[in-house]
Design an enzyme around this catalytic site. Structure first.
Site, PDB file in Angstrom:
ATOM      1  N   LEU A   1      34.364 -36.971   6.240  1.00  0.00           N
ATOM      2  CA  LEU A   1      35.126 -35.764   6.561  1.00  0.00           C
ATOM      3  C   LEU A   1      34.345 -35.048   7.660  1.00  0.00           C
ATOM      4  O   LEU A   1      33.112 -34.970   7.596  1.00  0.00           O
ATOM      5  CB  LEU A   1      35.257 -34.847   5.333  1.00  0.00           C
ATOM      6  CG  LEU A   1      36.073 -35.378   4.152  1.00  0.00           C
ATOM      7  CD1 LEU A   1      35.998 -34.399   2.976  1.00  0.00           C
ATOM      8  CD2 LEU A   1      37.514 -35.617   4.542  1.00  0.00           C
ATOM      9  N   ASP A   2      35.053 -34.519   8.664  1.00  0.00           N
ATOM     10  CA  ASP A   2      34.317 -33.864   9.737  1.00  0.00           C
ATOM     11  C   ASP A   2      33.728 -32.542   9.244  1.00  0.00           C
ATOM     12  O   ASP A   2      34.044 -32.065   8.151  1.00  0.00           O
ATOM     13  CB  ASP A   2      35.169 -33.702  11.002  1.00  0.00           C
ATOM     14  CG  ASP A   2      36.330 -32.726  10.832  1.00  0.00           C
ATOM     15  OD1 ASP A   2      36.110 -31.632  10.276  1.00  0.00           O
ATOM     16  OD2 ASP A   2      37.454 -33.044  11.272  1.00  0.00           O
ATOM     17  N   ILE A   3      32.864 -31.954  10.042  1.00  0.00           N
ATOM     18  CA  ILE A   3      32.084 -30.798   9.605  1.00  0.00           C
ATOM     19  C   ILE A   3      32.958 -29.609   9.206  1.00  0.00           C
ATOM     20  O   ILE A   3      32.586 -28.820   8.342  1.00  0.00           O
ATOM     21  CB  ILE A   3      31.068 -30.400  10.713  1.00  0.00           C
ATOM     22  CG1 ILE A   3      30.035 -29.405  10.158  1.00  0.00           C
ATOM     23  CG2 ILE A   3      31.795 -29.844  11.944  1.00  0.00           C
ATOM     24  CD1 ILE A   3      28.855 -29.174  11.073  1.00  0.00           C
ATOM     25  N   ASN A   4      34.149 -29.496   9.788  1.00  0.00           N
ATOM     26  CA  ASN A   4      35.035 -28.365   9.495  1.00  0.00           C
ATOM     27  C   ASN A   4      36.068 -28.665   8.417  1.00  0.00           C
ATOM     28  O   ASN A   4      36.961 -27.852   8.179  1.00  0.00           O
ATOM     29  CB  ASN A   4      35.748 -27.915  10.778  1.00  0.00           C
ATOM     30  CG  ASN A   4      34.776 -27.371  11.807  1.00  0.00           C
ATOM     31  OD1 ASN A   4      33.847 -26.647  11.462  1.00  0.00           O
ATOM     32  ND2 ASN A   4      34.971 -27.740  13.064  1.00  0.00           N
ATOM     33  N   THR A   5      35.971 -29.836   7.777  1.00  0.00           N
ATOM     34  CA  THR A   5      36.906 -30.219   6.719  1.00  0.00           C
ATOM     35  C   THR A   5      36.195 -30.177   5.375  1.00  0.00           C
ATOM     36  O   THR A   5      35.036 -30.563   5.264  1.00  0.00           O
ATOM     37  CB  THR A   5      37.466 -31.632   6.971  1.00  0.00           C
ATOM     38  OG1 THR A   5      38.145 -31.649   8.221  1.00  0.00           O
ATOM     39  CG2 THR A   5      38.437 -32.045   5.880  1.00  0.00           C
TER      40      THR A   5
END
Length: 286
Positions: free
Chosen positions: A106-110
Site C-alpha cells: 500500500l502506498d504511503i498515503n493509503t
C-alpha cells in the site's frame, strides 16, 4: 530432484518469489561458487550464498502463518528507509523461522488491510495477476461523479501500463453538504497505485483510500491502526484454498486468540501509542 532457485529462496522465508527473482538478477545470489541466473535449478546439496553469506537451508518446514495489519497513513511498505520514515515491519512480532513477507503493498498515503505471511509461495500466488484475487477499497473523492464516469471505470480504461478496470463501484451515503463522495470499489489485481490512477484517468481526485478486504479476508473493524492480529487456521486455509495450495494442518493460534475483546484492544492501543510517541509520529486519522 531439483527446484527453481527462486522457489528455494522464497521457501526459506527470504521473501516472495518475485523479490528473489530480483535478487538473482542483481547478482546477489551464487550457487556452488558461480553467480546465479534466472532459470537456475538446484538440488538439496547445492551451496547457495546470498550477498556472500552461506544459506543454511532449513530442514524443518515452518507452520504457515498470516498476520492482519491495519496500516496507518504515513508508513512505508519497506523493511527500512534511508530517511528514517516509519515502516510497516517495525511493530510485527518476532518470528523463529523465516521472516515476514508483505502480501502486496500500500502506498504511503493509503491505509487499511495489509497481510503478512512467512510462506513465500502463498505470498507469491496471492499477489500474482493470474490468481485474480479480489481487493476491496473505500475511496473518498472530491466532487460529483457521473454515471457515465462510473460506467467507463467498470468497462475499463487504458493506463500507461495497460488496460485496467474496477469490477464493481458502489456509491456510499454521503453528507449532502459535503463536496466529498465515498465509494466502495473492487478490482482483481494490484498494480502500483492502480486505484488512484483509475480515478485520475477520469480527472477525479482521490483524497482518502482505505483497503477493506483482500480475497476472503476482511479488515477487522475494531483493530486499531498500527496494530496486528494473527489469523486462525480456518482463515489461513481460506487463503491457501483460494490459490490452490494444500491445507495447513497446524497453527500457533486458535480462533479465540484472534478475537478482539476489550482487554486486548486496550493493550493494543497502549502499545501503538507508545510506539508513536517513541517515533515522534502523529496519531492516525479516525
Amino acid at each position: 530432484m531439483t527446484e527453481k532457485l527462486q522457489k528455494v529462496l522464497a521457501n526459506q522465508g527470504l521473501g516472495s518469489r518475485r523479490e528473489m527473482e530480483r535478487w538473482i538478477e542483481q547478482g546477489r545470489v551464487s550457487v556452488n561458487g558461480a553467480i546465479a541466473t534466472l532459470g537456475d535449478r538446484v538440488d538439496g546439496n547445492a551451496q547457495i550464498r546470498v550477498d556472500g553469506h552461506l544459506l543454511s537451508r532449513q530442514t524443518e518446514k515452518p507452520v504457515c502463518r498470516v498476520l492482519m495489519y491495519n496500516k496507518p497513513e504515513g508508513e512505508l511498505c519497506s523493511r527500512n528507509d534511508p530517511d528514517g520514515r516509519p515502516t510497516v515491519f517495525e511493530r510485527l512480532p518476532a518470528i523463529r523461522l523465516g521472516r515476514w513477507i508483505s502480501v502486496g503493498r500500500l502506498d504511503i498515503n493509503t491505509s487499511g488491510l495489509l497481510l503478512f505471511t512467512n510462506d513465500g509461495e502463498l505470498a507469491n500466488r496471492l499477489m500474482h495477476p493470474k490468481c485474480q484475487v479480489e481487493r476491496e477499497y473505500s475511496v473518498r473523492v472530491f466532487g460529483e461523479v457521473s454515471p457515465q464516469t462510473m460506467n467507463k471505470l467498470r468497462k475499463g480504461v487504458e493506463l500507461e501500463d495497460g488496460p485496467a478496470r474496477f469490477t464493481s463501484i458502489s456509491p456510499r451515503p454521503n453528507d449532502e453538504d459535503s463536496m466529498n463522495r465515498w465509494f466502495n470499489v473492487t478490482l482483481e489485481e494490484g498494480r502500483n497505485r492502480e486505484v488512484r490512477r483509475l480515478w485520475e484517468s477520469q480527472e477525479v481526485q482521490v483524497s482518502r483510500l482505505i483497503r477493506l478486504r483482500y480475497g476472503p479476508i476482511e479488515l477487522q473493524k475494531r483493530l486499531p491502526q498500527g496494530a496486528w492480529v494473527e489469523l486462525p487456521l480456518e482463515q489461513v486455509n481460506e487463503l491457501r484454498e483460494l490459490v490452490q495450495l494444500d491445507e495447513e494442518t497446524q497453527s500457533l493460534v486458535d480462533a479465540r486468540q484472534s478475537k478482539l475483546d476489550h482487554a486486548r484492544l486496550s493493550r493494543m492501543r497502549r502499545s501503538v501509542k507508545k510506539h508513536r510517541v517513541r517515533k515522534g509520529q502523529k496519531s492516525p486519522r479516525k
